[in-house]
Each structure stands twice: as structure tokens, then as C-alpha cells.
Design a protein around this motif. Structure first.
Motif, PDB file in Angstrom:
ATOM      1  N   UNK A 177       2.166   7.615  -3.782  1.00 60.00           N
ATOM      2  CA  UNK A 177       2.486   8.331  -2.340  1.00 60.00           C
ATOM      3  C   UNK A 177       2.695  10.010  -2.449  1.00 60.00           C
ATOM      4  N   UNK A 178       3.541  10.214  -3.463  1.00 56.73           N
ATOM      5  CA  UNK A 178       3.981  11.577  -3.713  1.00 56.73           C
ATOM      6  C   UNK A 178       2.676  12.507  -4.169  1.00 56.73           C
ATOM      7  N   UNK A 179       1.871  11.932  -4.980  1.00 57.93           N
ATOM      8  CA  UNK A 179       0.690  12.844  -5.370  1.00 57.93           C
ATOM      9  C   UNK A 179      -0.376  12.727  -4.221  1.00 57.93           C
ATOM     10  N   UNK A 180      -0.428  11.839  -3.302  1.00 55.67           N
ATOM     11  CA  UNK A 180      -1.225  11.908  -2.342  1.00 55.67           C
ATOM     12  C   UNK A 180      -0.804  12.951  -1.436  1.00 55.67           C
ATOM     13  N   UNK A 181       0.625  12.887  -0.898  1.00 60.60           N
ATOM     14  CA  UNK A 181       1.197  13.627   0.300  1.00 60.60           C
ATOM     15  C   UNK A 181       1.175  14.982  -0.411  1.00 60.60           C
ATOM     16  N   UNK A 182       1.487  15.449  -1.875  1.00 58.99           N
ATOM     17  CA  UNK A 182       1.091  16.799  -2.211  1.00 58.99           C
ATOM     18  C   UNK A 182      -0.112  17.258  -2.106  1.00 58.99           C
ATOM     19  N   UNK A 183      -1.183  16.577  -2.341  1.00 60.79           N
ATOM     20  CA  UNK A 183      -2.625  16.969  -2.135  1.00 60.79           C
ATOM     21  C   UNK A 183      -2.971  17.184  -0.683  1.00 60.79           C
ATOM     22  N   UNK A 184      -2.788  16.389   0.097  1.00 59.03           N
ATOM     23  CA  UNK A 184      -2.733  16.364   1.453  1.00 59.03           C
ATOM     24  C   UNK A 184      -1.997  17.749   2.255  1.00 59.03           C
ATOM     25  N   UNK A 185      -0.856  17.835   1.544  1.00 58.27           N
ATOM     26  CA  UNK A 185      -0.046  18.872   2.308  1.00 58.27           C
ATOM     27  C   UNK A 185      -0.594  20.454   1.829  1.00 58.27           C
ATOM     28  N   UNK A 186      -1.086  20.679   0.586  1.00 62.61           N
ATOM     29  CA  UNK A 186      -1.834  21.844  -0.112  1.00 62.61           C
ATOM     30  C   UNK A 186      -2.725  22.061   0.706  1.00 62.61           C
ATOM     31  N   UNK A 187      -4.006  21.053   0.927  1.00 60.65           N
ATOM     32  CA  UNK A 187      -4.907  21.232   1.765  1.00 60.65           C
ATOM     33  C   UNK A 187      -4.851  21.468   3.235  1.00 60.65           C
ATOM     34  N   UNK A 188      -3.674  20.946   3.739  1.00 55.33           N
ATOM     35  CA  UNK A 188      -3.431  21.129   5.169  1.00 55.33           C
ATOM     36  C   UNK A 188      -2.925  22.364   5.542  1.00 55.33           C
ATOM     37  N   UNK A 224       0.873  -1.221   0.147  1.00 55.00           N
ATOM     38  CA  UNK A 224       0.051  -0.162   0.094  1.00 55.00           C
ATOM     39  C   UNK A 224       0.787   1.255   0.239  1.00 55.00           C
ATOM     40  N   UNK A 225       0.196   2.390  -0.274  1.00 50.11           N
ATOM     41  CA  UNK A 225       0.996   3.680  -0.094  1.00 50.11           C
ATOM     42  C   UNK A 225       1.059   4.035   1.358  1.00 50.11           C
ATOM     43  N   UNK A 226       1.695   5.077   1.526  1.00 50.99           N
ATOM     44  CA  UNK A 226       1.613   5.490   2.785  1.00 50.99           C
ATOM     45  C   UNK A 226       0.201   6.138   3.270  1.00 50.99           C
ATOM     46  N   UNK A 227      -0.623   5.469   4.242  1.00 45.53           N
ATOM     47  CA  UNK A 227      -1.694   6.055   4.432  1.00 45.53           C
ATOM     48  C   UNK A 227      -2.038   7.518   4.553  1.00 45.53           C
ATOM     49  N   UNK A 228      -3.297   7.966   4.249  1.00 45.62           N
ATOM     50  CA  UNK A 228      -3.507   9.407   4.463  1.00 45.62           C
ATOM     51  C   UNK A 228      -3.422   9.767   5.901  1.00 45.62           C
ATOM     52  N   UNK A 229      -3.910   9.015   6.819  1.00 39.35           N
ATOM     53  CA  UNK A 229      -3.811   9.251   8.170  1.00 39.35           C
ATOM     54  C   UNK A 229      -2.476   9.467   8.809  1.00 39.35           C
ATOM     55  N   UNK A 230      -1.426   8.694   8.245  1.00 44.52           N
ATOM     56  CA  UNK A 230      -0.093   8.599   8.560  1.00 44.52           C
ATOM     57  C   UNK A 230       0.347  10.065   8.271  1.00 44.52           C
ATOM     58  N   UNK A 231       0.259  10.648   7.133  1.00 40.24           N
ATOM     59  CA  UNK A 231       0.625  11.888   6.704  1.00 40.24           C
ATOM     60  C   UNK A 231       0.190  12.862   7.794  1.00 40.24           C
ATOM     61  N   UNK A 232      -1.255  13.086   8.184  1.00 40.02           N
ATOM     62  CA  UNK A 232      -1.900  13.972   8.640  1.00 40.02           C
ATOM     63  C   UNK A 232      -1.564  13.854   9.918  1.00 40.02           C
TER      64      UNK A 232
END
Length: 296
Positions: A99-110, A66-74
Motif C-alpha cells: 500500500x505504501x508504494x502504491x500510495x506514493x506512486x499515485x500521490x506523485x502522479x496526482x 487486499x491493499x487499499x484500492x487505487x480508487x480509494x486513494x484517488x
């Protein structure tokens, strides 16, 4: 005074614990799945030993990742925000993982709701110890006083010079996981043939040569890596392997006959990359002239 920042990577960097501790590198864990049971992809093999893991694959077990889970990033974002620290994330190649694209999206929103934190995501365009090397480089630049943006920009500028030369025991793992640009016409029948794999400009694994026999393929990896290296006496040769330490040592010895690297790091390929490449894989990394022009 500039704000302090954390440098973090993920489970595909394959950095051993001693180097993570030496350079104060954190990592965000992906997961792997065996028989529908999910395990954290620890770089320290805390669930299955590397021998157990690769023996399962040798026995025919298909291991999903799996990729890095979204909750792990947050959770990590929250932790750093509470500590008053910014974040530089050096991710696995976007050509191999989402994972890069997920992290980028989450980081931008955060950052849109937390104006007091900067989260900079960098696509390494490589994995394993190539990604690990870029992460180490980031920490060295931080220790020299470089800003988070200076480091991110530099990594994005030089990432194509981190050459990957590797081979696998079986092409089936890469094909099944979609981690390679498969060229059927180029390879044809792979019986007895070992592919030489590089990482191209998009961060995908690409077969560029076919070599007859395992020993010859290892010698070719050593030759390509050493001959393309720039100022080897000033850099570290990185070699990762999937339960194939003798092969890794052979590549080291052959490479050192050609180029006198300052240092050599050999490390076991951790679960996420390992599930994609399979047991017996050996990969060498060094900074040099871009090798994506190699032809047979």
C-alpha cells in the motif's frame, strides 16, 4: 497562515473508534476475501464480528486480503483537494503491504496535475497499534503547530524506536501470507514452541526467540516490552490481540509489574492484520531502545 492538512492511515492501524475520534484520525479501508466474496476491512467490524471472523479462521477458513484500492486513494485525494487540505498518510509497513508504494506512486502522479495539494506518504515500518501510535503522534504534533513535513520527518526518524513484541498461536498464517522472515533452521520443530516476533528495520516480522509454552511467551512479551521502554511513566503501552483478551490482560498486568506506564490501550486486531497473524495472537508496543538486536 499554514494550510490545514488531514492525517490518514489505513486498515492495519487497529485503532479503536474512540481513539480515532479523539485524535480526528481517518483511515482508508483495505478489503478481505472469504470464499471469493470481498468485504471492506472495517476497524469497527461492521460485516463480521471479531468473534465470527476468528472462529472462521479457527475452523480452517483461509482469508485473503487486499491493499487499499487505487480508487480509494484517488477519491480521498479528490475530497481533500476540493476541501483545500493537504494530506499526511501514515501507511502500513512496506515490508508487509504494497500500500505504501502504491500510495506514493499515485500521490506523485496526482500532485503532477494538481499543484495546489501536498500529499506526504510515510512508511511506518510497522503495523497494528505500532502504526496506530505513530498516527496518534502525528496528530499530536499537528495540534502543536508542526508542519506536515516536520511531522513526516520526525516519524521517519523515530519509527524504529516503536518496539513490537508479539507471539502467535500458529506460525502457519504468517508463513502462508509471507508476512514473516521465516528461519527454519532457527525454529525447527515448533510443536509446543511459541515464537517471539519483533518488527525489524525493514518493517518485516522476524522471529527472535523461541519460548516453551503460551504463558511463558506472554510473560516474555511483557518483560521485553517493559524493560526496553524509555520513560514508561510518560507513555502509553499498546496491546493488540486476536480474540485473546485474557492473554492481552495478562501481558498488561505483567508489564505493569515491571514498568509503570502512564496508560494502557488494549484493542482487537482488525481483519487485515488478523488474517495474517491468526487467532490467539498478542502483540505489545511501546517506545524504547530499538529491539532488533534481541537474540535468543
Amino acid at each position: 497562515m499554514a494550510k490545514s492538512f488531514v492525517i490518514v492511515t489505513d486498515s492495519t492501524c487497529d485503532l479503536p473508534k474512540n481513539l480515532r475520534e479523539k485524535y480526528s484520525i481517518e483511515y482508508l479501508a483495505m478489503n478481505y476475501v472469504i470464499d471469493e466474496k470481498e468485504y471492506e476491512a472495517s476497524l469497527d467490524w461492521e460485516t463480521h464480528s471479531s468473534k465470527e471472523f476468528y472462529d472462521l479462521m479457527r475452523g480452517g477458513k483461509f482469508i485473503k486480503t487486499t491493499m487499499v484500492p487505487a480508487d480509494t486513494y484517488l477519491r480521498f485525494f479528490d475530497k481533500c483537494q476540493e476541501e483545500g487540505k493537504d494530506i499526511l498518510y501514515v501507511s502500513c509497513s512496506s515490508g508487509l503491504s504494497g500500500s505504501y508504494n502504491v500510495a506514493l506512486s499515485l500521490a506523485t502522479e496526482y500532485m503532477s496535475t494538481h499543484s495546489d495539494i501536498t500529499i506526504r506518504c510515510v512508511d511506518s515500518r510497522i503495523s497494528s497499534l505500532g502504526q496506530g501510535y505513530l498516527t496518534i503522534l502525528a496528530t499530536q504534533m499537528r495540534d502543536e503547530g508542526k508542519s506536515i513535513e516536520e511531522i513526516a520527518t520526525h516519524i521517519e526518524t523515530i519509527r524504529q524506536t516503536v518496539n513490537q513484541n508479539g507471539t502467535v498461536s500458529s506460525f502457519e498464517y504468517l508463513k502462508r501470507c509471507g508476512r514473516v522472515k521465516f528461519m527454519k533452521a532457527f525454529f525447527g520443530d515448533l510443536i509446543g514452541i511459541k515464537p517471539i516476533l519483533i518488527s525489524d528495520e525493514t518493517g518485516m516480522n522476524v522471529p527472535v526467540k523461541k519460548i516453551k509454552g503460551s504463558r511463558a511467551s506472554l510473560m516474555e512479551i511483557a518483560k521485553l516490552t517493559a524493560e526496553s521502554a524509555i520513560n514508561p511513566e510518560e507513555q502509553t503501552l499498546f496491546i493488540s490481540h486476536a480474540d485473546a483478551i485474557d492473554s492481552a490482560n495478562f501481558v498488561r498486568d505483567e508489564a505493569l509489574k515491571i514498568a509503570k506506564f502512564k496508560d494502557v490501550v488494549i484493542s482487537t486486531i482488525a481483519p487485515i492484520v488478523g488474517a495474517s497473524v491468526g487467532p490467539g495472537t498478542v502483540i505489545a508496543f511501546a517506545v524504547g531502545k530499538p529491539n532488533n538486536e534481541i537474540s535468543e
